[in-house]
Structures are given as C-alpha cells and as structure tokens.
Scaffold this active site. Structure first.
Site, PDB file in Angstrom:
ATOM      1  N   SER A 168      11.486  -9.038 -32.749  1.00  0.00           N
ATOM      2  CA  SER A 168      12.597  -9.164 -32.316  1.00  0.00           C
ATOM      3  C   SER A 168      13.711  -8.994 -33.580  1.00  0.00           C
ATOM      4  CB  SER A 168      13.048 -10.047 -31.311  1.00  0.00           C
ATOM      5  OG  SER A 168      12.652  -9.957 -30.180  1.00  0.00           O
ATOM      6  N   SER A 186      14.747  -7.756 -29.694  1.00  0.00           N
ATOM      7  CA  SER A 186      16.079  -8.248 -29.147  1.00  0.00           C
ATOM      8  C   SER A 186      17.325  -8.501 -30.158  1.00  0.00           C
ATOM      9  CB  SER A 186      15.799  -9.609 -27.989  1.00  0.00           C
ATOM     10  OG  SER A 186      15.062 -10.453 -29.277  1.00  0.00           O
ATOM     11  N   LYS A 211      23.163 -13.585 -33.476  1.00  0.00           N
ATOM     12  CA  LYS A 211      22.516 -13.191 -32.311  1.00  0.00           C
ATOM     13  C   LYS A 211      22.991 -14.135 -31.061  1.00  0.00           C
ATOM     14  CE  LYS A 211      18.007 -12.138 -30.502  1.00  0.00           C
ATOM     15  NZ  LYS A 211      16.431 -11.996 -31.040  1.00  0.00           N
TER      16      LYS A 211
END
Length: 483
Positions: free
Chosen positions: A179, A155, A80
């Site tokens: 997320s 996310s 990420k």
C-alpha cells in the site's frame, strides 16, 4: 516560487529554517496548487486551511525568535486518511464511519507535528485500505496525475498522487499489501516500507485497536530518498509502552557508492506475470549497475520456495485483515470456508481458509515464517540488496466493477488476476523486511515504473541510501507533464 513545490522536502526545510522562504508563504504556494490541480485528481479529500495557516504563522514567529520545533519545522504536508488527526475524519472509506472525527493524533501524526510539520490535509484511500485503486463511497475516486483515466494505486493512492502532482512536500502512508510501494510505483514517487515494528501503528485502526497488527507498517512517501530518510528518522522508534527500556538504532549504510554493492536482480516469478517492457527495464537497470562496477547477479536468490512463501503470506495476510471486518462479513467467510472442496486452491479459497485459522495453526505458520526469515538473513550475508518488480506492470485503467477479488488486468496481452501482484508485496512483507521503491523511468506510453529494493531486517537506511545512489544514475523522480 515557480518550481518551489517540487524542491525536496529536506531542502525546503533548510530554506524555511534560514528564513529564505516563509512558512506561511510556502503553505500558500501549496494551497494554490491544491486549488488548481486537486479538483481533477481528488487526491486530497479533507483540509483544515485556517488551522494550517495559523500554525504556519506561529512557525514563522518561532523562527523569528531563533527557535525551531524540529527537523520538519514549517513543512506543509498531508497524511493518509486512515491515520488519526485530532479534529479530522478517519473513515477508511467506510460509509458507516463518515461522521467519525478523531479526538487524538495517531503516534505517527503526533511525531510529525512535534517535528514541526504543518499537516493541512488528508489523502484518499480505498474501502478498508483494500484495493490497488483508491476510491470509496465517501470521497469518490482518485486519479493518477500521469493519466487521469488510470489508478494511482492503493491503498496510499491519494498520498502518491498528491506528491507526484506537487500538492505537498511529504506524505505518510501505510503498507500491508504494497500500500506504500504500489502507489509509489504507479505515480513515479518514492516510498519506504519499514522493517516491521519500528514505527508504531497506534492511532491507525477503524476499531481503535492498540495492538500492533502482523505484517502491517507505517512509513513515508516522498520525492527523494533523502526525504524518506528524514521522515523515517522522525517516525521510527518505540511506542510509549516500550520507550522506557529500549531505543532504536538503525545501522548506517556501510557502502558509499553503487560500485561497492552486491546486487541480486529478480525479473519475474511464476507466481505473478510481469509485463515484458517492465522486466526489460529492470534488466537494463541491472546491466547499468554492472557497468558502474557493482557486483550483479540475475540468478542469486534466498534458499526459499517462492510458491510456498507466497501461500504463507496470503494465509497470514488474510488472517490479520479479517480482524478488521464486521462480524457478519466474517461469518459469511466462515460459511464459505466450510463449503470448500479440499482440492480448491483458488485465491478466494485461500482467503476463506485464512479467516478460520486456529491459533495453533497460526503459530505453525509463524514458525514457518521464522524459518524463511533466517533463509533471507543468510542470503543477505552474501548480497546487499535484492531488486524486484513492484507490481505486474505500470498503472492500469480504473476498474470498479464487481468483486475486487475477481478483477483482472492485461499483462503481455493476457488477462491476469490483479491479486497475483500480491506476490511482490509479500516477498518482503511476510518476512518483515524493509523495502524501498524508487522510480527507474517511464514506459513507451509515458507511465512511471519503479523498482523494489529489499534489504535485511532493520537495514532500512541501506535500502533508502541505495535508492539515493540509484537516482543519481537513473534519474529518480520527475514531475508528470502539466504540473
């Protein structure tokens, strides 16, 4: 090599160690898929291909000497964007940070590399990691590989999209408001939100903060439960400040088959509407578990008031996320809070009040949270897992208009605020419990559905192993059509 991209990471690692596949050979296979599929997905938004190729060559040489770097030796993966990787951008989607290049690795990144992983790229996120979608002014929009017109979640949306499309073998995400769990659900992969505090977060902060944030965790996304367990074994453990005095020893699962489990199933809650097709599938999973011999209850619950627990989660969540915002934005929220009518209990009002919470009030909220934790612990003396929805339904069409706090989605034919879905994030998040998400099938429209598996504190390996056993009966991950 036709299907090699979708082999489980732990099996790929074994083939690399036995030299059945070369490290550089496997990397090139994934990079070819990235070149083919990523332009339409925009899941991977940064790469350093030459550095990755050089590390893969070194990995092959090390194996040639009969040595290995660790359990992930030679495994190609992405992480990420919010995690620091030396020499790579870390922006959190914030335009003002578009030129920021990390000088060091995050603790998690360093642990993955030390275990032998080849991190060749980074995956997309929403602005400030604060959306159920993954788009920002720097990198643009990430699409769901099951339907390019829909969100992959947020996310860790780029992470889940890359995994589902077979662009990498493993992924690293983070979770404070689902997320990890939400994107896993929307893209049909697996994700694990660890017990709070067992995976260090140092190196995942736009301000360079060193302190561990409340509720927030880092954890793996993968295509099998075995891969989640492998990744967690690399990621979990004390940070350097604590490592001299304690070690993490997560309890191993005590059950070996689904028939041994005591399973509570929660199909919905007044705090968040759930799509009827989704809740019907969850109910079917419960009935299938019963047929397999598990003890199943659709009524068993912790002795808590879910509405009060959700309000507490929003209060603590927004208190901690406000630490990430600019002083001018914080001042604006303070001004909004000062003008609120006492009877205003809207979501925006709750957010505004959370920004101005006094430390004394936070301590009172933390005490309330601790009482909830004891209630959950008591519940898990009688039940091994609680199964719940992950969100209101399957992935929904892109919607980037207006204030995200005002956006709505359609659930059972009615408009519902997207933020209501935070209930399913907070049910385990506010009390620091581990949660594993695993696929349980597709909607009639062909979109993935997942189930959230919640267990007691530090019983991470139990929720992961339950996902493994469930996948054997339900089917687990399947690739989206066309990939």
């Amino acid at each position: 090599m036709t299907d090699i991209a979708y082999l489980p990471a732990h099996k790929l690692a074994g083939k690399l160690r036995s030299r059945e596949i070369g490290c550089l050979e496997l990397l090139e296979h994934y990079l070819a898929r990235v070149e083919r599929f990523n332009p339409a997905l925009n899941a991977i938004i940064w790469t350093d291909l030459e550095a990755a190729r050089e590390r893969a060559r070194q990995a092959d040489q090390v194996l040639g000497r009969g040595e290995t770097w660790g359990p992930l030796h030679g495994l190609p993966m992405t992480i990420k964007e919010s995690f620091d990787l030396a020499g790579a951008p870390t922006t959190w989607g914030i335009a003002e940070l578009s030129g920021h290049i990390a000088k060091t690795d995050a603790v998690t990144t360093a642990r993955l590399r030390a275990a032998g992983a080849i991190i060749f790229g980074k995956t997309n996120v929403p602005l400030m990691l604060a959306d159920w979608q993954s788009f920002n002014a720097i990198y643009g929009t990430t699409n769901n590989p099951w339907d390019l017109t829909r969100t992959p979640g947020g996310s860790s949306g780029g992470s889940s999209a890359a995994l589902a499309a077979g662009l990498c073998a493993l992924e690293l995400g983070s979770d404070i408001g689902a997320s990890i769990r939400n994107p896993a659900h929307y893209c049909g992969v697996l994700g694990h939100k660890p017990s709070w505090g067992i995976v260090p977060l140092r190196g995942q902060s736009p301000s360079g903060a060193l302190a561990m944030s409340d509720i927030s965790v880092a954890g793996p996304l993968a295509r099998t439960a075995e891969d989640l367990g492998l990744a967690l074994s690399v990621l979990a453990g004390p940070d350097e400040l604590d490592a001299a005095g304690w070690r993490l020893a997560l309890p191993k699962p005590l059950k070996t088959k689904l028939a041994d489990y005591r399973v509570a199933v929660m199909l919905g809650d007044p705090n968040c509407a759930v799509d009827s097709e989704y809740s019907a599938r969850l109910a079917e999973v419960g009935r299938e578990l019963h047929k397999l011999g598990a003890t199943v209850s659709f009524e068993a619950r912790p002795a808590i008031d879910t509405t009060k627990a959700h309000a507490l989660y929003i209060r603590l969540l927004r208190a901690v996320t406000m630490a990430r915002i600019a002083p001018s934005v914080f001042a604006d929220w303070q001004s909004r809070a000062a003008q609120l009518a006492p009877e205003d209990d809207s979501y925006k009002a709750r957010v505004a009040r959370a920004t101005t919470i006094l430390h004394r009030d936070w301590l009172a909220a933390h005490e309330e949270r601790t009482k909830l934790r004891w209630a959950w612990h008591a519940f898990f003396q009688n039940w091994d897992v609680l199964l719940t929805p992950v969100a209101a339904g399957a992935a929904w069409p892109h919607d980037q208009k207006g204030d995200r706090l005002d956006r709505v989605i359609t659930v059972n034919g009615k408009p519902e605020n997207t933020n209501d879905q935070l209930f399913w994030a907070g049910i385990s998040g506010v009390v620091h419990l581990p949660s594993t998400v695993t696929p349980i099938g597709l909607t009639a429209a062909g979109l993935p559905l997942g189930v959230q598996i919640i267990t007691d504190n530090l019983q991470d390996l139990t929720s992961i192993d339950f996902a493994r056993l469930l996948a054997r009966e339900i089917g687990g991950f399947v690739p989206p059509p066309g990939y």
